[in-house]
Design a protein around this motif. Structure first.
Motif, PDB file in Angstrom:
ATOM      1  N   ILE A 105       8.962  -9.610  -6.127  1.00 22.78           N
ATOM      2  CA  ILE A 105       8.280  -9.222  -7.360  1.00 22.78           C
ATOM      3  C   ILE A 105       7.467  -7.968  -7.064  1.00 22.78           C
ATOM      4  O   ILE A 105       6.610  -7.970  -6.173  1.00 22.78           O
ATOM      5  CB  ILE A 105       7.343 -10.349  -7.859  1.00 22.78           C
ATOM      6  CG1 ILE A 105       8.040 -11.716  -7.822  1.00 22.78           C
ATOM      7  CG2 ILE A 105       6.810 -10.020  -9.246  1.00 22.78           C
ATOM      8  CD1 ILE A 105       9.266 -11.839  -8.679  1.00 22.78           C
ATOM      9  N   MET A 106       7.715  -6.896  -7.801  1.00 27.78           N
ATOM     10  CA  MET A 106       7.062  -5.618  -7.549  1.00 27.78           C
ATOM     11  C   MET A 106       5.713  -5.526  -8.273  1.00 27.78           C
ATOM     12  O   MET A 106       5.400  -6.357  -9.136  1.00 27.78           O
ATOM     13  CB  MET A 106       7.998  -4.485  -7.971  1.00 27.78           C
ATOM     14  CG  MET A 106       9.290  -4.440  -7.166  1.00 27.78           C
ATOM     15  SD  MET A 106       9.020  -4.226  -5.383  1.00 27.78           S
ATOM     16  CE  MET A 106       8.555  -2.496  -5.336  1.00 27.78           C
ATOM     17  N   LYS A 117       8.430 -13.098  -2.334  1.00 24.17           N
ATOM     18  CA  LYS A 117       7.421 -12.132  -1.911  1.00 24.17           C
ATOM     19  C   LYS A 117       6.904 -11.330  -3.113  1.00 24.17           C
ATOM     20  O   LYS A 117       7.662 -11.042  -4.042  1.00 24.17           O
ATOM     21  CB  LYS A 117       7.982 -11.190  -0.846  1.00 24.17           C
ATOM     22  CG  LYS A 117       8.244 -11.884   0.484  1.00 24.17           C
ATOM     23  CD  LYS A 117       8.745 -10.915   1.533  1.00 24.17           C
ATOM     24  CE  LYS A 117       8.836 -11.590   2.910  1.00 24.17           C
ATOM     25  NZ  LYS A 117       9.733 -12.747   2.904  1.00 24.17           N
ATOM     26  N   PHE A 118       5.633 -11.003  -3.028  1.00 22.27           N
ATOM     27  CA  PHE A 118       4.973 -10.201  -4.055  1.00 22.27           C
ATOM     28  C   PHE A 118       4.477  -8.915  -3.398  1.00 22.27           C
ATOM     29  O   PHE A 118       3.692  -8.956  -2.459  1.00 22.27           O
ATOM     30  CB  PHE A 118       3.788 -10.954  -4.659  1.00 22.27           C
ATOM     31  CG  PHE A 118       4.165 -12.249  -5.313  1.00 22.27           C
ATOM     32  CD1 PHE A 118       4.425 -12.314  -6.672  1.00 22.27           C
ATOM     33  CD2 PHE A 118       4.257 -13.424  -4.575  1.00 22.27           C
ATOM     34  CE1 PHE A 118       4.774 -13.504  -7.282  1.00 22.27           C
ATOM     35  CE2 PHE A 118       4.602 -14.630  -5.168  1.00 22.27           C
ATOM     36  CZ  PHE A 118       4.863 -14.664  -6.532  1.00 22.27           C
ATOM     37  N   ILE A 119       4.966  -7.774  -3.875  1.00 23.03           N
ATOM     38  CA  ILE A 119       4.473  -6.480  -3.414  1.00 23.03           C
ATOM     39  C   ILE A 119       3.341  -6.064  -4.351  1.00 23.03           C
ATOM     40  O   ILE A 119       3.532  -5.999  -5.561  1.00 23.03           O
ATOM     41  CB  ILE A 119       5.580  -5.414  -3.428  1.00 23.03           C
ATOM     42  CG1 ILE A 119       6.791  -5.876  -2.602  1.00 23.03           C
ATOM     43  CG2 ILE A 119       5.049  -4.076  -2.931  1.00 23.03           C
ATOM     44  CD1 ILE A 119       6.550  -5.977  -1.141  1.00 23.03           C
ATOM     45  N   MET A 120       2.165  -5.771  -3.785  1.00 25.96           N
ATOM     46  CA  MET A 120       1.022  -5.409  -4.614  1.00 25.96           C
ATOM     47  C   MET A 120       0.775  -3.899  -4.555  1.00 25.96           C
ATOM     48  O   MET A 120       1.467  -3.156  -3.854  1.00 25.96           O
ATOM     49  CB  MET A 120      -0.202  -6.206  -4.162  1.00 25.96           C
ATOM     50  CG  MET A 120       0.020  -7.733  -4.176  1.00 25.96           C
ATOM     51  SD  MET A 120       0.465  -8.427  -5.793  1.00 25.96           S
ATOM     52  CE  MET A 120      -1.122  -8.299  -6.639  1.00 25.96           C
ATOM     53  N   ASN A 121      -0.200  -3.435  -5.299  1.00 27.53           N
ATOM     54  CA  ASN A 121      -0.405  -1.998  -5.483  1.00 27.53           C
ATOM     55  C   ASN A 121      -0.763  -1.251  -4.212  1.00 27.53           C
ATOM     56  O   ASN A 121      -0.591  -0.025  -4.133  1.00 27.53           O
ATOM     57  CB  ASN A 121      -1.492  -1.764  -6.530  1.00 27.53           C
ATOM     58  CG  ASN A 121      -0.999  -2.046  -7.932  1.00 27.53           C
ATOM     59  OD1 ASN A 121      -0.324  -1.221  -8.550  1.00 27.53           O
ATOM     60  ND2 ASN A 121      -1.327  -3.216  -8.458  1.00 27.53           N
ATOM     61  N   GLY A 122      -1.249  -1.967  -3.200  1.00 23.52           N
ATOM     62  CA  GLY A 122      -1.585  -1.310  -1.940  1.00 23.52           C
ATOM     63  C   GLY A 122      -0.393  -0.705  -1.226  1.00 23.52           C
ATOM     64  O   GLY A 122      -0.565   0.072  -0.279  1.00 23.52           O
ATOM     65  N   ALA A 123       0.821  -1.046  -1.658  1.00 22.21           N
ATOM     66  CA  ALA A 123       2.021  -0.479  -1.045  1.00 22.21           C
ATOM     67  C   ALA A 123       2.336   0.916  -1.563  1.00 22.21           C
ATOM     68  O   ALA A 123       3.201   1.607  -1.010  1.00 22.21           O
ATOM     69  CB  ALA A 123       3.220  -1.396  -1.308  1.00 22.21           C
ATOM     70  N   VAL A 141       2.246 -12.305   0.109  1.00 20.12           N
ATOM     71  CA  VAL A 141       1.612 -11.443  -0.895  1.00 20.12           C
ATOM     72  C   VAL A 141       1.180 -10.193  -0.140  1.00 20.12           C
ATOM     73  O   VAL A 141       0.161 -10.180   0.550  1.00 20.12           O
ATOM     74  CB  VAL A 141       0.417 -12.138  -1.570  1.00 20.12           C
ATOM     75  CG1 VAL A 141      -0.178 -11.246  -2.657  1.00 20.12           C
ATOM     76  CG2 VAL A 141       0.861 -13.478  -2.165  1.00 20.12           C
ATOM     77  N   LEU A 142       1.981  -9.144  -0.233  1.00 24.87           N
ATOM     78  CA  LEU A 142       1.911  -8.011   0.687  1.00 24.87           C
ATOM     79  C   LEU A 142       1.143  -6.830   0.115  1.00 24.87           C
ATOM     80  O   LEU A 142       1.178  -6.570  -1.087  1.00 24.87           O
ATOM     81  CB  LEU A 142       3.331  -7.579   1.043  1.00 24.87           C
ATOM     82  CG  LEU A 142       4.224  -8.687   1.622  1.00 24.87           C
ATOM     83  CD1 LEU A 142       5.670  -8.220   1.716  1.00 24.87           C
ATOM     84  CD2 LEU A 142       3.717  -9.125   2.980  1.00 24.87           C
ATOM     85  N   TYR A 143       0.456  -6.105   1.003  1.00 25.09           N
ATOM     86  CA  TYR A 143      -0.291  -4.896   0.638  1.00 25.09           C
ATOM     87  C   TYR A 143      -1.345  -5.197  -0.431  1.00 25.09           C
ATOM     88  O   TYR A 143      -1.568  -4.406  -1.349  1.00 25.09           O
ATOM     89  CB  TYR A 143       0.660  -3.784   0.147  1.00 25.09           C
ATOM     90  CG  TYR A 143       1.814  -3.547   1.086  1.00 25.09           C
ATOM     91  CD1 TYR A 143       1.642  -2.867   2.292  1.00 25.09           C
ATOM     92  CD2 TYR A 143       3.085  -4.038   0.783  1.00 25.09           C
ATOM     93  CE1 TYR A 143       2.697  -2.669   3.162  1.00 25.09           C
ATOM     94  CE2 TYR A 143       4.143  -3.840   1.660  1.00 25.09           C
ATOM     95  CZ  TYR A 143       3.942  -3.161   2.839  1.00 25.09           C
ATOM     96  OH  TYR A 143       4.982  -2.968   3.710  1.00 25.09           O
TER      97      TYR A 143
END
Length: 212
Positions: free
Chosen positions: A130-131, A75-81, A51-53
């Protein structure tokens, strides 16, 4: 009526590569429902690393429903990216300080797409991505190595990069009935008693059982 214990992190004796995920979550901004499992032969403790960013000061949440199946490498890209995109440069100068901290974006200048929400009874295949801000509907299937950039309807199968609907598992009317029925919210004894109907494809029969 007997059923697996949702509070047991490792429901398969002697097999630690599968876990009921909610029991391993440590971050307050991740929510996982009962019986959702994660499968990773390299160690199920890796889940939160995928669970990234996901920075607490941003405030977005990853919410995963009940009875989901999440494969290795998801993987899950979170808003911090997100980087600011309306100027000439997307470079985040401010994070390095030393005179650049005044370049911090004002509130609202960084893209923010909200929480990432995974419904109930969702199957997410190997290495899917998952974006941020995506909502995946109940009963959906995400094919292996898909890149999900937009919302996924309930009971749809999606695949590809970017992911597109391959087909619907049920037509819109039946999918809506299943979402309303929400078998995953019923008592565990009821679920155990009606496993054959839940595994089957007869929506009418499952609705009759729910009424009775």
């Amino acid at each position: 009526m007997p059923h697996p214990d949702p509070d047991n992190p490792f429901p398969l004796p002697g097999f630690a590569q599968v876990c009921f995920l909610k029991n391993l979550i440590t971050r307050p901004n991740i929510e996982v429902g009962a019986f959702t499992y994660y499968d990773d032969p390299d160690g199920v403790q890796n889940f939160e690393n995928n669970v990234l960013y996901h920075f607490p000061f941003i405030g977005d949440r990853l919410r995963i429903g009940k009875f989901c199946a999440i494969a290795r490498g998801v993987k899950f890209i979170m808003n911090g990216a997100s980087h600011q995109m309306d100027g000439i440069s997307t470079y985040p100068f401010f994070i390095f300080g030393n005179g650049w901290e005044d370049a911090r974006p004002a509130e609202g200048e960084l893209p923010y797409k909200g929480d990432t929400v995974i419904g109930n009874d969702v199957w997410i295949g190997f290495d899917a991505l998952i974006m941020p801000g995506v909502t995946i509907g109940d009963g959906a299937i995400i094919a292996a190595r898909s890149v999900v950039t937009g919302d996924v309807p309930a009971y749809a199968i999606v695949g590809g990069n970017p992911a597109r609907v391959v087909r619907a598992r049920f037509d819109a009317v039946h999918a809506g009935r299943l979402v309303t029925l929400a078998w995953w919210d019923r008592p565990l004894a009821w679920i155990t008693r009606h496993l054959d109907l839940i595994r089957g494809g007869d929506v009418d029969a499952l609705e009759r059982a729910a009424r009775n």
